[in-house]
Write an enzyme that holds these catalytic residues in place. Structure first.
Site, PDB file in Angstrom:
ATOM      1  CB  CYS A  43      -1.380  -0.176   1.221  1.00  0.00           C
ATOM      2  SG  CYS A  43      -2.080   1.513   1.505  1.00  0.00           S
ATOM      3  CB  CYS A  48      -4.210   2.591  -1.923  1.00  0.00           C
ATOM      4  SG  CYS A  48      -3.019   1.600  -0.635  1.00  0.00           S
ATOM      5  CE  LYS A  51      -5.086   3.760  -6.376  1.00  0.00           C
ATOM      6  NZ  LYS A  51      -5.225   2.413  -5.644  1.00  0.00           N
ATOM      7  CE1 TYR A 178      -6.868  -1.623  -6.465  1.00  0.00           C
ATOM      8  CE2 TYR A 178      -7.510  -4.009  -6.788  1.00  0.00           C
ATOM      9  CZ  TYR A 178      -6.293  -3.727  -5.877  1.00  0.00           C
ATOM     10  OH  TYR A 178      -5.899  -3.805  -5.413  1.00  0.00           O
ATOM     11  CD  GLU A 182      -7.492   2.570  -8.612  1.00  0.00           C
ATOM     12  OE1 GLU A 182      -8.753   2.544  -7.732  1.00  0.00           O
ATOM     13  OE2 GLU A 182      -6.837   1.666  -8.661  1.00  0.00           O
ATOM     14  CG  HIS A 436     -28.970  23.415  -1.526  1.00  0.00           C
ATOM     15  ND1 HIS A 436     -29.429  22.594  -2.915  1.00  0.00           N
ATOM     16  CD2 HIS A 436     -28.908  24.642  -2.248  1.00  0.00           C
ATOM     17  CE1 HIS A 436     -29.139  23.240  -4.268  1.00  0.00           C
ATOM     18  NE2 HIS A 436     -29.158  24.516  -3.725  1.00  0.00           N
ATOM     19  CD  GLU A 441     -28.312  19.261  -2.167  1.00  0.00           C
ATOM     20  OE1 GLU A 441     -29.549  19.489  -2.051  1.00  0.00           O
ATOM     21  OE2 GLU A 441     -28.045  19.973  -3.230  1.00  0.00           O
TER      22      GLU A 441
END
Length: 447
Positions: A43, A48, A51, A178, A182, A436, A441
């Site tokens: 990782c 990750c 990346k 993935y 990616e 908002h 939302e």
């Protein structure tokens, strides 16, 4: 425990191994950790973290273009791969130092050598030194799988991609998961011509069909090429790059081939089977709910067990192991309702059951969704649309799954995943006032 050199010997300095070592030492255990590369694991070192830094860098391509619609006088900008690459690698070195310092501060002995299991309570270092331990923890993670094809040695994996000397003009990425999607987004935003080669016609298997179909549509619109139902026949190095032939599509000439065809548990040559440790057909260490292997003194956590290949899961497994074995606070990891994300362009994220999985398990379900164009995209004159989807049990409206694709989807889903994990129903979202204007939302406005 004094009969052994250490109370715990950890093989592997990734997220799971580091957490287990640190916490076990904090509980009073004498701990050593062996790592043959750098502390931090996949990782932090080659996964990750670097990346995600490339993903941030890639986003500037669209952000700079969009800025002109927001009144900014942005000149024509050129991208310099070596600058980003070197800065990312420097950050990796910093993190390696930070992990090392953390272990040392907790009095964990770090041994920068390869270690293999030589018995139920012993390990052998590459230097030949034999060490005994009351418990051994295997935390060696997983390794990229490379297809058996003539010329495969000319390709690279996610291990090497961060070290490319130059940005390739033509990139072929093998795989539909993935990692493939990616890096397809990253290289495309940097200006490379990108093709994804997949042996089936499905990308991101396991994610909700509506969300992954939306990513495919957007990716193709951006200009990423897809070759489905195709496999490698041969790879040949030429003066112009790599010449690739396939079963299922026409030959292709590219500069780089990135294999993103899955990851396999990193157990080869560790001496586990010789020590009596049971491995499954993929080479993963078979463990029980407490991460104990078939040998009472040998445990395993993280990707090497092939339970859930996610860094936060490995960390929890390492924590649970340390608390249970050395902290007198036994507990087990709950694998139900784990959120995950794909940092594609745009990113997607999901938690819980997909619509298909929910129908298979519960029969009738209710699906609520919002298909909208984010406000930023409207002014930027970008037609890219986001999709939020909530899957609920038909009778109770209990939320079974939540799936999203759009800007910042993983950041939004992390908080929403708490509600899904807690077993809330849709009314809990309906009763919450919308924040908002925001993309988030839409979660409380689903119809």
């Amino acid at each position: 425990m004094a009969d052994f050199d250490y109370d715990l010997f950890v093989i592997g300095g990734g997220s799971g191994g580091v957490r287990a070592a640190r916490v076990s030492a904090a509980h009073g255990a004498r701990v050593a950790l062996a790592e043959e590369h750098k502390v931090g694991g996949t990782c932090v070192i080659r996964g990750c973290v670097p990346k995600k830094l490339l993903v941030y860098g890639a986003h500037f391509a669209e952000d700079l273009a969009d800025a002109r619609r927001f009144g900014w006088d942005v000149p024509s900008c050129a991208f310099d791969w070596p600058t980003l690459r070197d800065n990312v690698l420097a950050e990796v070195e910093r993190l390696n130092g930070a992990y090392t310092t953390t272990l040392e501060n907790n009095k964990v002995e770090i041994i920068l050598e390869r270690a293999t299991v030589s018995g139920p309570n012993s390990v052998r270092l590459a230097s030949g030194r034999e060490i005994t331990a009351r418990y051994i923890l295997i935390a060696t993670g997983a390794w990229p799988a490379v297809p058996q094809v003539p010329g495969a040695e000319h390709g690279i994996t996610s291990n090497e991609v961060f070290h490319l000397e130059a940005l390739p003009k033509r990139v072929l990425i093998a795989g539909g998961g993935y990692i493939a999607n990616e890096f397809a987004g990253i290289f495309h935003e940097f200006g490379s011509e990108v093709t994804i080669l997949n042996r089936t016609d499905v990308i991101l298997r396991g994610y909700d069909e509506s969300v992954r179909d939306r990513l495919l549509q957007i990716s193709m619109t951006k200009g990423i090429n897809f070759q489905f139902n195709s496999t490698f026949r041969s790879i040949e190095k030429t003066n112009e790059g790599l010449h690739v032939t396939f079963d299922g599509c026409e030959p292709m000439d590219v500069d780089v081939i990135l294999f993103a065809t899955g990851r396999v548990p990193h157990t080869k040559g560790l001496g586990l089977e010789e020590a009596g440790v049971q491995l499954d057909k993929h080479g993963a260490v078979v463990v029980d709910e407490d991460s104990k292997s078939s040998v009472d003194s040998i445990y395993a956590v993280g990707d090497v067990t092939n339970r859930v290949q996610l860094t936060p899961v490995a960390i929890r497994e390492g924590q649970a192991f340390a608390d249970t074995v050395f902290g007198n606070k036994p507990w087990r990891v709950d694998y139900h309702c784990i959120p995950s994300a794909v940092f594609s362009h745009p990113p997607l994220a999901g938690v819980g059951l997909t619509e298909s999985q929910a129908k298979q398990k519960y029969g009738a379900v209710r699906v609520y969704s919002s298909d909208f164009r984010p406000m930023k995209n409207v002014l930027a004159n970008r037609n890219e649309r986001a999709l939020y989807k909530m899957v609920c049990e038909a009778e109770t409206d209990r939320i079974l799954g939540l799936h999203m694709i759009g800007p910042d989807a993983p950041e939004i889903l992390q908080a929403a995943a708490v509600a899904v994990k807690a077993g809330l129903n849709k009314k809990a979202f309906d009763d919450t006032v919308a924040l908002h204007p925001s993309m988030a939302e839409e979660l409380v406005l689903l119809r």
